[in-house]
Design a protein around this motif. Sequence first.
Motif, short mmCIF file in Angstrom:
data_model
loop_
_atom_site.label_atom_id
_atom_site.label_comp_id
_atom_site.label_asym_id
_atom_site.label_seq_id
_atom_site.Cartn_x
_atom_site.Cartn_y
_atom_site.Cartn_z
N GLU A 113 34.72 9.90 86.72
CA GLU A 113 35.80 9.61 87.30
C GLU A 113 37.44 9.37 87.12
OE1 GLU A 113 34.50 5.71 89.80
OE2 GLU A 113 33.44 4.30 87.53
N ARG A 114 37.65 9.09 88.54
CA ARG A 114 39.76 8.67 87.59
C ARG A 114 39.41 7.06 88.94
NH1 ARG A 114 43.79 12.41 88.39
NH2 ARG A 114 44.42 11.31 90.20
N LEU A 115 40.50 5.92 87.86
CA LEU A 115 39.89 5.05 88.27
C LEU A 115 41.64 5.12 89.16
CD1 LEU A 115 38.77 3.27 85.43
CD2 LEU A 115 37.89 3.77 87.69
N GLY A 116 41.81 5.01 90.74
CA GLY A 116 42.77 5.09 91.78
C GLY A 116 42.92 3.17 91.39
N THR A 117 44.74 2.70 91.69
CA THR A 117 45.39 2.06 92.06
C THR A 117 45.07 0.85 93.16
OG1 THR A 117 46.26 3.07 94.25
CG2 THR A 117 47.81 3.61 91.63
N ASN A 118 43.51 0.98 93.65
CA ASN A 118 43.06 -0.10 94.06
C ASN A 118 42.08 -0.88 93.19
OD1 ASN A 118 41.27 1.78 94.26
ND2 ASN A 118 40.49 1.87 96.45
N ARG A 119 41.34 0.25 91.94
CA ARG A 119 40.41 -0.90 91.06
C ARG A 119 40.50 -1.14 90.21
NH1 ARG A 119 36.10 3.50 90.71
NH2 ARG A 119 35.16 1.47 89.81
N SER A 120 40.06 -2.74 90.01
CA SER A 120 40.49 -3.29 88.68
C SER A 120 38.56 -3.00 88.01
CB SER A 120 40.33 -4.94 89.03
OG SER A 120 39.98 -5.53 87.89
N ALA A 121 38.38 -1.92 86.89
CA ALA A 121 37.15 -1.73 86.73
C ALA A 121 37.64 -0.99 84.94
CB ALA A 121 36.70 -0.99 86.90
N ALA A 122 36.29 -1.16 84.30
CA ALA A 122 36.14 -0.89 82.74
C ALA A 122 34.57 0.86 83.58
CB ALA A 122 35.18 -1.57 82.28
N ALA A 123 35.23 1.82 83.02
CA ALA A 123 34.39 3.22 82.89
C ALA A 123 33.94 3.47 82.07
CB ALA A 123 35.85 4.43 84.23
N VAL A 124 33.13 3.96 81.36
CA VAL A 124 32.58 4.95 80.17
C VAL A 124 32.65 6.20 80.48
CG1 VAL A 124 30.94 4.97 78.67
CG2 VAL A 124 31.34 2.84 79.92
N TYR A 125 33.23 7.12 79.89
CA TYR A 125 33.16 8.55 79.86
C TYR A 125 32.11 8.96 78.95
CZ TYR A 125 36.70 7.80 83.23
OH TYR A 125 37.88 7.24 83.71
N ASP A 126 31.04 10.18 78.20
CA ASP A 126 31.35 11.04 77.55
C ASP A 126 32.50 11.90 77.41
OD1 ASP A 126 29.17 9.51 76.39
OD2 ASP A 126 27.60 10.02 78.60
N LEU A 127 32.82 11.69 76.70
CA LEU A 127 34.24 12.84 76.68
C LEU A 127 33.59 14.16 75.31
CD1 LEU A 127 37.19 12.95 77.06
CD2 LEU A 127 37.60 11.73 74.44
N PRO A 128 33.85 14.83 75.49
CA PRO A 128 33.08 16.54 74.89
C PRO A 128 34.38 16.77 74.30
CG PRO A 128 33.91 17.05 77.60
CD PRO A 128 33.99 15.59 77.19
N LEU A 129 34.25 16.66 72.12
CA LEU A 129 35.62 16.98 71.66
C LEU A 129 34.88 18.30 71.23
CD1 LEU A 129 33.83 14.17 69.30
CD2 LEU A 129 35.79 14.39 70.80
N ALA A 130 36.23 19.40 70.66
CA ALA A 130 36.14 20.65 70.79
C ALA A 130 37.08 20.92 69.37
CB ALA A 130 37.16 21.23 71.60
N GLU A 131 36.65 22.38 68.28
CA GLU A 131 36.64 22.57 67.48
C GLU A 131 38.00 23.74 67.73
OE1 GLU A 131 33.17 23.69 65.09
OE2 GLU A 131 33.45 21.31 64.53
#
Length: 510
Positions: free
Chosen positions: A451-469
């Motif tokens: 998700e994108r955190l818009g300008t109306n949000r106060s939040a913490a967001a957790v992402y499983d970030l894909p890495l690459a070689e």
Amino acid sequence: MDSSPALRTRWLASPWGRGAAAALAGAVPALTFPAPSWWWLAYVALVPWLLLVRSAPTFGRAALDGWLGGAGFMLAVHHWLLPNLHVFILVLALLLGALWAPWGLLVRALLGGAPRAGRCAAALVLVPSGWLMVELVRSWEYLGGPWGLLGASQWQVPAALRLASIGGVWLVSLLIVAVNTAVAELVAASAARPPAVAGLLVCALATTAVWFWAPVPRPAGTVRIAVVQPGLTGTPTQRLARSEELTRSIAGRGVRLVVWGESSLYQDPTDRPALAARLAALSRRTGTDLLVNADAPRIGGPGIYKSAELIGPDGLTGERYDKMRLVPFGEYIPLRSVLGWATKVGRAATTDRIRGSHQVVMPVASAGGLRIGPLVCFETAFPDMSRHLARDGAQVLVAQSSTSTFQGSWAPQQHASLGALRAAETWRPMVHATLTGVSAVYGPRGERIGERLGTNRSAAAVYDLPLAEGTSPYARFGDWAVHGAVGALALSGAYVGVRALSRRPARARR
């Protein structure tokens, strides 16, 4: 009898009417960027401007049409700065718009009158190359930086992101202007139709070939990263408290790095042992390192720095990056002794920030030594900075930003969109963390993650970030598209010069 064609002719014959038309035509491409994000419009957005310039009665008028169109473009793309700079933004738009005057001359020389097929074919190469030279010059940080590059409007188009991995945002800009030039030729000149159709086919085939055969990054696992966006919380003390509260909320979720936004601290933990201990305790509680950002003077230093600092369970890790490229007027005033009056007509910087000296790649202990490349706010607009971090071994690009001054404008969304391009160019995932939105995360191909955190949000967001070689072609070969454009313009200039010299003896004999 319909008199509208005659009215249009008289209006364009008026210097004021033609000038207004040029400024309006130049402003149209701004609609391709967020917030409207009409990306598809980019492929015809320059056509009205091209048609106007080619119809100029003189080369001087073509240069003026290019200048006023460029001013309209710069004003439209940066309109959200108006509350800060007031009338000064008009001055800046006119100064930077002058860069398009030579481009106007080029368009008039190649497309003016009744051009033959050869001239139209040359225009398909030289008009985009001339546009790219304008983008290159105005991308100099002291002229405002590469905000609003035409290729950046395609941040959500997978095929364009694949092109960016080959030649950066510059290659995407070249393609867009080439398509616009071909469409303008189809509209304006019957002799241009064969080369224009051929040019469109070449663009389509090149994009298709890149889509099917260009190399792609190799998956290399994932890492869990959290973004903390406190929102509009009031005082710096309240912001810190809210950031701590949100960070505590992700404890126990396997997060390996927590990223706070730009200016999340107004004291430097290096000089404030109590603050450093407080952040270290937060790191121990969550089991992860924290990447914070201080906008603060340094004890014994020459002034205020904006610094990304890594905090671990034992306190400061010693990993620090000082922002190198500062926002003109927002973070410093160029030639303050001459232009210092800007603080009286807008919200320009009352105190100049101090520049860092070099880029840094930081290892994150809580993420198994994951190497991150920090960027601060405005720096995400510069393709060379993220490319250098990738070449230096960064596995993740991390941007810390704050656009709270421009809430409700196009700026937060447009700024967040740049992360997709930087990720695609380098094959490195990008984390764009802000204080007040928009925060966003992108994978190695520029695809949006979570998700994108818009300008109306106060939040913490957790992402499983894909890495690459792997190393992307753009990271490996750099700005070859820019060099090709320079070469094309240089060769055409040499050709024109040789022809002029060869004709001179003939005229002398007559």
